[in-house]
Motif scaffolding. Structure first.
Motif, mmCIF file in Angstrom:
data_model
loop_
_atom_site.group_PDB
_atom_site.id
_atom_site.type_symbol
_atom_site.label_atom_id
_atom_site.label_comp_id
_atom_site.label_asym_id
_atom_site.label_seq_id
_atom_site.Cartn_x
_atom_site.Cartn_y
_atom_site.Cartn_z
ATOM 1 N N ARG A 1 0.833 -1.211 0.000
ATOM 2 C CA ARG A 1 0.000 0.000 0.000
ATOM 3 C C ARG A 1 0.865 1.257 0.000
ATOM 4 N N ARG A 2 1.973 1.185 0.700
ATOM 5 C CA ARG A 2 2.858 2.353 0.765
ATOM 6 C C ARG A 2 3.394 2.701 -0.621
ATOM 7 N N TYR A 3 3.742 1.690 -1.399
ATOM 8 C CA TYR A 3 4.263 1.962 -2.746
ATOM 9 C C TYR A 3 3.157 2.474 -3.652
ATOM 10 N N LEU A 4 1.913 2.007 -3.437
ATOM 11 C CA LEU A 4 0.791 2.549 -4.208
ATOM 12 C C LEU A 4 0.652 4.043 -3.961
ATOM 13 N N ASP A 5 0.752 4.462 -2.689
ATOM 14 C CA ASP A 5 0.668 5.887 -2.382
ATOM 15 C C ASP A 5 1.768 6.682 -3.079
ATOM 16 N N ALA A 6 2.943 6.059 -3.234
ATOM 17 C CA ALA A 6 4.077 6.769 -3.834
ATOM 18 C C ALA A 6 3.998 6.813 -5.353
ATOM 19 N N ILE A 7 3.484 5.739 -5.995
ATOM 20 C CA ILE A 7 3.570 5.620 -7.446
ATOM 21 C C ILE A 7 2.241 5.828 -8.148
ATOM 22 N N GLY A 8 1.113 5.771 -7.386
ATOM 23 C CA GLY A 8 -0.207 5.801 -8.014
ATOM 24 C C GLY A 8 -0.457 7.041 -8.847
ATOM 25 N N ASP A 9 -0.190 8.210 -8.286
ATOM 26 C CA ASP A 9 -0.432 9.444 -9.035
ATOM 27 C C ASP A 9 0.461 9.538 -10.270
ATOM 28 N N LYS A 10 1.659 8.992 -10.193
ATOM 29 C CA LYS A 10 2.552 9.018 -11.368
ATOM 30 C C LYS A 10 1.989 8.147 -12.490
ATOM 31 N N ILE A 11 1.420 6.980 -12.131
ATOM 32 C CA ILE A 11 0.812 6.115 -13.153
ATOM 33 C C ILE A 11 -0.344 6.841 -13.817
ATOM 34 N N LEU A 12 -1.170 7.518 -13.028
ATOM 35 C CA LEU A 12 -2.302 8.250 -13.570
ATOM 36 C C LEU A 12 -1.836 9.413 -14.449
ATOM 37 N N ALA A 13 -0.782 10.106 -14.010
ATOM 38 C CA ALA A 13 -0.254 11.220 -14.804
ATOM 39 C C ALA A 13 0.300 10.729 -16.140
ATOM 40 N N GLN A 14 0.920 9.562 -16.151
ATOM 41 C CA GLN A 14 1.438 9.003 -17.400
ATOM 42 C C GLN A 14 0.290 8.689 -18.361
ATOM 43 N N ALA A 15 -0.801 8.094 -17.839
ATOM 44 C CA ALA A 15 -1.962 7.806 -18.686
ATOM 45 C C ALA A 15 -2.546 9.094 -19.256
ATOM 46 N N ASP A 16 -2.585 10.132 -18.431
ATOM 47 C CA ASP A 16 -3.116 11.413 -18.905
ATOM 48 C C ASP A 16 -2.216 12.024 -19.970
ATOM 49 N N ARG A 17 -0.899 11.925 -19.771
ATOM 50 C CA ARG A 17 0.033 12.511 -20.732
ATOM 51 C C ARG A 17 -0.060 11.856 -22.107
ATOM 52 N N PHE A 18 -0.271 10.542 -22.133
ATOM 53 C CA PHE A 18 -0.345 9.818 -23.408
ATOM 54 C C PHE A 18 -1.781 9.574 -23.855
ATOM 55 N N HIS A 19 -2.743 10.199 -23.148
ATOM 56 C CA HIS A 19 -4.165 10.096 -23.524
ATOM 57 C C HIS A 19 -4.597 8.639 -23.631
ATOM 58 N N GLN A 20 -4.293 7.860 -22.608
ATOM 59 C CA GLN A 20 -4.631 6.445 -22.583
ATOM 60 C C GLN A 20 -5.701 6.170 -21.523
ATOM 61 N N HIS A 21 -6.448 5.083 -21.775
ATOM 62 C CA HIS A 21 -7.364 4.601 -20.746
ATOM 63 C C HIS A 21 -6.563 3.882 -19.666
ATOM 64 N N LEU A 22 -7.218 3.704 -18.531
ATOM 65 C CA LEU A 22 -6.573 3.012 -17.422
ATOM 66 C C LEU A 22 -7.676 2.394 -16.566
ATOM 67 N N ALA A 23 -7.514 1.118 -16.232
ATOM 68 C CA ALA A 23 -8.505 0.417 -15.424
ATOM 69 C C ALA A 23 -7.952 0.172 -14.023
ATOM 70 N N VAL A 24 -8.760 0.494 -13.021
ATOM 71 C CA VAL A 24 -8.421 0.215 -11.623
ATOM 72 C C VAL A 24 -9.409 -0.817 -11.100
ATOM 73 N N ALA A 25 -8.917 -1.963 -10.685
ATOM 74 C CA ALA A 25 -9.775 -3.055 -10.222
ATOM 75 C C ALA A 25 -9.443 -3.415 -8.782
ATOM 76 N N MET A 26 -10.488 -3.561 -7.961
ATOM 77 C CA MET A 26 -10.342 -4.072 -6.609
ATOM 78 C C MET A 26 -10.710 -5.552 -6.619
ATOM 79 N N LEU A 27 -9.841 -6.391 -6.058
ATOM 80 C CA LEU A 27 -10.030 -7.846 -6.044
ATOM 81 C C LEU A 27 -10.127 -8.313 -4.600
#
Length: 586
Positions: free
Chosen positions: A414-440
């Motif tokens: 969870r700690r790494y999610l807090d650190a990297i999550g916004d960067k993953i979202l920013a990358q998707a936004d920069r390249f205009h890509q979709h992104l799926a978030v799934a809870m299992l």
């Protein structure tokens, strides 16, 4: 006539002898005084280095204790508290030892008092967080950490340590000047002693023919001594150059951030240090049943892997020299090489982690023994540095991996999610890509634990996580969100492709078979909820909240199914109630 000549000689020799004796006594006292000054300066430098080392150890113990405390808060595993308890055990001893060692350094006495106050305050703050963790749980402990008191105390410790190190460095620079002055005085005394000796020999030769033979003998001895001094100076010059090369090489090696980066630097470094030699550097594989070649130098191609039993140095735990004359057995990994070879184990903290091999290239050298001895001496220093560097880099990689992964499932935490999550979202936004978030969520996991035991439950969780990690793309992410819940981020996936991928995973997990030793365990099923960026939300917190809501819909519909959030979130951010819900599920 002879009597007068003898009396005249004695008359001439006696004052000269007395003068020479006076000069020798004075110069001896002068030399002894300068050597004493040099020894005192050297002792002071050693004491200063010991103080610097103890201060660094206190800071290291404190950092390790804080890392262990935070690891305990994140994982609730008491094993992480070992560095904390070790720091408490040794803190008072180190502080008392520092007070004793600082007797000759009044300038840092006040700073040591500040250091003791800061260190004890930091341990008290960590003790408070651990007490909150034990009595009120992770949320209270994390809230205490988020106040920033621990960081402020750690910054205070680092400031005091920096001040102490600065004071010591300043004093050390001043002492270096005293050492240089003492060395100059000692050399001057030696020069005066040699000059007086030569003058005394010349005067004695002039007063008596009998001294002629002695003078010739002394001249020969002096010439031999001069040649010895010349050889010694050449050797000292060579040693100085070698030490400079080793210091420079050690600086580059210690600046590396990873083992691959270090291995890329080794070839040019080793070729410069071991001119006229070729060789390999091996490291033990994690299984310890083989050694892999990580670097080659001197024009050799990378070697194949080797078994530990192929090398006599690894068998005996010490360097192994094989020459064509000494009769020592050749190592099997040299494959019958008709040349002088040297194998040096790379040892760090009492553990053999690898091997350095040298092969002499010029077998027609006129003085091979001397060069091989020099190479052997250098190899010991290089091997020691290499062993420590490799060990430190592996330790850093291990600590870095432990900080971002869940120890049970090896998924990101969870700690790494807090650190990297916004960067993953920013990358998707920069390249205009979709992104799926799934809870299992693993269905009925509490019942599974109650029926089959926690060991079986852990085994099931680990198997599900391993399956997910091996069946998602390299660009996708798997995080353990808490308990039996995982979070999956599928980059570049819209609603249709995400549904297809998650459905395939759900079916595959339902078909998995688990075993615990010889016991066949029943399988498990999973429920998934999914939200899509940017259709459903534009922030990671919203996407997680929506995916979590869809997960609860899947559970309410009977579990072992997927629910995709429908429609866009009407709120721009996660509400306070949602935040509390997410924290409670973690």
């Amino acid at each position: 006539m002879l009597g007068r000549l003898f009396d005249f000689s004695v008359t001439r020799v006696a004052p000269v002898s007395l003068f020479a004796v006076a000069c020798l006594v004075g110069n001896s006292w002068w030399t002894f005084h300068n050597i004493s000054q040099l020894v005192q300066a050297t002792t002071w430098v050693e004491q200063t280095a010991d103080i610097q080392l103890e201060v660094a150890r206190i800071e290291t113990d404190l950092v390790n204790a804080e890392t262990g405390q935070r690891g305990y808060v994140l994982t609730a595993l008491t094993d992480y508290l070992e560095p904390y308890y070790a720091g408490i055990r040794y803190a008072d001893q180190r502080l008392v030892q520092l007070d004793r060692m600082a007797t000759g350094h009044p300038a840092i006495t006040a700073q040591l008092d500040d250091l003791e106050t800061a260190v004890l305050g930091k341990f008290e703050e960590m003790r408070t967080v651990i007490s909150l963790m034990e009595t009120r749980g992770q949320i209270a402990a994390r809230q205490r950490i988020s106040l920033g008191e621990g960081k402020a105390l750690m910054d205070e410790v680092r400031l005091v340590v920096s001040t102490i190190q600065g004071e010591l460095a300043s004093d050390l620079e001043a002492q270096k000047q005293q050492v240089a002055l003492a060395r100059t005085s000692a050399l001057s005394a030696l020069s005066l002693f040699v000059t007086g000796t030569l003058i005394l020999v010349a005067l004695l030769y002039a007063t008596s023919r009998r001294e002629l033979a002695r003078r010739s003998k002394d001249s020969a001895e002096i010439a031999q001594y001069a040649q010895s001094l010349k050889s010694s100076l050449a050797e000292l010059r060579r040693d100085r150059n070698e030490v400079q090369e080793l210091i420079e090489a050690a600086g580059y090696m210690q600046s590396c951030d990873s083992v691959p980066e270090l291995t890329r630097l080794l070839t040019p470094i080793l070729e410069r240090i071991f001119a006229g030699y070729s060789g390999h550097v091996y490291l033990h594989a994690p299984s310890r049943n083989r050694l892999d070649c990580v670097a080659s130098f001197g024009g050799l191609e990378p070697a194949h892997l080797m078994a530990p039993t192929d090398c006599w140095a690894l068998r005996r735990g010490q360097d192994h020299l094989h020459t064509l004359e000494n009769g020592a057995p050749a190592c099997a990994h040299h494959h019958g090489e008709r040349s002088d070879t040297l194998c040096v184990p790379l040892i760090a903290h009492g553990d053999t982690i690898g091997l350095l091999t040298l092969i002499r290239q010029d077998q027609q050298d006129h003085d091979p023994a001397d060069k091989m001895d020099n190479a052997r001496r250098l190899s010991h220093m290089v091997g020691a540095q290499l062993g420590l560097t490799f060990a430190n880099l592996k330790l850093q990689d291990s600590l870095r991996q432990q900080a971002i992964t869940d120890p049970l499932t090896q998924a990101f935490n969870r700690r790494y999610l807090d650190a990297i999550g916004d960067k993953i979202l920013a990358q998707a936004d920069r390249f205009h890509q979709h992104l799926a978030v799934a809870m299992l969520d693993v269905d009925h996991f509490k019942q599974y634990n109650d029926l089959h035991g926690h060991v079986a439950g852990d085994h099931a969780l680990t198997a599900v996580a391993h399956f997910m990690q091996t069946h998602i793309r390299e660009a996708d992410w798997l995080f353990r969100y808490g308990g039996e819940e995982f979070l999956i981020i599928l980059q570049g996936s819209d609603a249709d492709s995400a549904r297809a991928k998650l459905e395939h995973m759900r079916e595959a997990v339902a078909a998995l078979q688990f075993t615990n030793g010889d016991i066949v365990l029943p399988g498990v099923t999973i429920s998934l909820g999914c939200a899509i960026y940017p259709e459903h939300a534009t922030s990671l917190a919203e996407l997680i909240d929506l995916a979590d809501g869809a997960l609860y819909e899947a559970k309410a519909a009977g579990r072992n199914r997927i629910r995709l959030h429908e429609g866009r979130s009407e709120t721009a951010s996660v509400t306070g109630a949602n935040l509390l819900s997410i924290a409670a599920k973690a």
